[in-house]
Design an enzyme around this catalytic site. Structure first.
Site: not given
Ligand code: NAD
Ligand code: GLY
Length: 358
Positions: A118, A140, A182, A224, A238, A242, A245, A249
């Site tokens: 956990r 992330k 990036e 960042k 935030r 992206n 992206h 993706h």
């Protein structure tokens, strides 16, 4: 050595940047709470850096797990190998995982740390340019699903990020370019001055000139850290991280994970986001051309792969994590250096944009 901070109340942590951050091991040891450590790495990075890292941890009970290299292995089966190793070596809840490698290792190790008993501590030791400027910071973590990139994961912050720029000397040129995608992203979304600096310094960056690379890493991590501190779990701002992206993706999933590098897909994806922003009248054609020239100068693709159809993009973009209540939201630009996350675009204009790249 430079030190930045990711300001997240009791989950705050430092980012150390320099050519010597791993030299004596004391910085790393400062962030290890117990006596057990498990280093997670891949079979490309292990022969280069694993033994040296183990030697910095002589006073700890250290084990390691070496995963197969690459995006194609960022999945449940590989993650299971980490849990198997942790249990076989009897790691308890005071253990610390160390991610030694690129973004694939960082994302998987972070997710393993979030799940194991956990939640246990983890530290990022990123060794690619991309992971040093992006994936190691911000918490992330996760793995891919065949139907969508990074679809399974958790927000889970590391205890520290140690960026040793010496590790970049073994990085292939194609991976350097992927990292530059990036870095360019930060200029496009947040800092027009940095973008202009990148235009001046792109050749020095591609050849990994030490001072230039350290400045680019620092500025990228500072942007960042600022965005993550403002919106850790991507409720709002935030999402600007992206840029490109959603298109990128889709390219990665369509091509089969690992065939296009993440940074390459982001490079082409940013060109598509610039094209759409231009069609909407939000950036001028001169601005679009300027940004595309920088992406090309970084050694990145400026168009999606041949054979990828509008229908492919539409199907894959529909499962993007920025889709809310069935509505696609995209990161687009209002001038260079300023990003918006919006669903307020004409679907026909998006279609024209995608058709233009067929
Ligand atoms: P990667 O982890 O696959 O590493 C690229 C390649 O470089 C691999 O073959 C690796 O073995 C090799 N390598 C690593 N360090 C090396 C070194 N010092 N010398 C020689 N070879 C080395 O890819 P990446 O570009 O680092 O990361 C991409 C991943 O990061 C993607 O899965 C992407 O989704 C993820 N990502 C996550 C975030 C986030 O916020 N968590 C942000 C951006 C990207
Ligand atoms: N790479 C995008 C983010 O960290 O939010």
């Amino acid at each position: 050595m430079q030190c930045l901070n990711v300001d997240l109340a009791d989950r705050s942590y430092p980012i150390y940047i320099g050519a010597d951050v791993l030299s004596d091991g004391s910085l790393l040891q400062r962030h290890i709470a117990g006596r057990q450590v498990c280093i997670v790495t891949d079979d490309t990075v292990a022969p280069l850096y694993l033994e040296a890292l183990i030697q910095k941890l002589a006073d700890y009970r250290v084990s390691s797990v070496v995963l197969p290299t690459g995006e194609a292995y960022k999945n449940w089966a590989t993650l299971q190998q980490v849990f198997d190793a942790l249990l076989a070596d009897r790691h308890d809840r005071r253990t610390t995982l160390i991610a030694l490698g690129g973004g694939v290792i960082g994302d998987m190790t972070g997710f393993a740390a979030a799940c194991y008993q956990r939640g246990v501590d983890f530290i990022q030791v990123p060794t690619t340019l991309l992971s040093q400027v992006d994936s190691s910071v911000g918490g992330k973590t996760g793995i891919n699903h065949p139907a969508g990139k990074n679809m399974l994961g958790a927000f889970y912050q590391p205890k520290a990020v140690l960026i040793d720029t010496d590790s970049l000397h073994t990085l292939p040129a194609r991976e350097v370019s992927a990292g530059l995608a990036e870095i360019i992203k930060y200029g496009l979304i947040r800092d027009a001055g940095f973008l202009a600096w990148l235009e001046q310094n792109i050749t020095a960056l591609r050849s990994l000139d030490a001072t230039t690379v350290i400045h680019a890493i620092e500025r990228s991590c500072a942007i960042k850290a600022e965005v993550v501190a403002a919106d850790e779990r991507e409720g709002g701002v935030r999402a600007i991280l992206n840029l490109g992206h959603t298109f990128g993706h889709a390219i990665e999933a369509h091509q089969g994970y690992g065939n296009w590098l993440h940074g390459e897909a982001v490079g082409a994806g940013m060109v598509m986001a610039l094209d759409l922003s231009c069609r909407l009248g939000w950036v001028t054609d001169a601005e679009r051309q300027r940004a595309v020239a920088l992406i090309a100068a970084a050694g990145l693709p400026v168009a999606p792969p041949k054979g990828m159809r509008v229908a492919d993009f539409e199907q894959l973009m529909a499962v993007d994590k920025k889709v809310l209540d069935g509505q696609l939201r995209l990161v687009l630009l209002h001038g260079l250096g300023s990003a918006v996350v919006t669903a307020e675009f004409d679907a026909d204009v998006l279609r024209q944009c995608l058709l233009g790249f067929e």
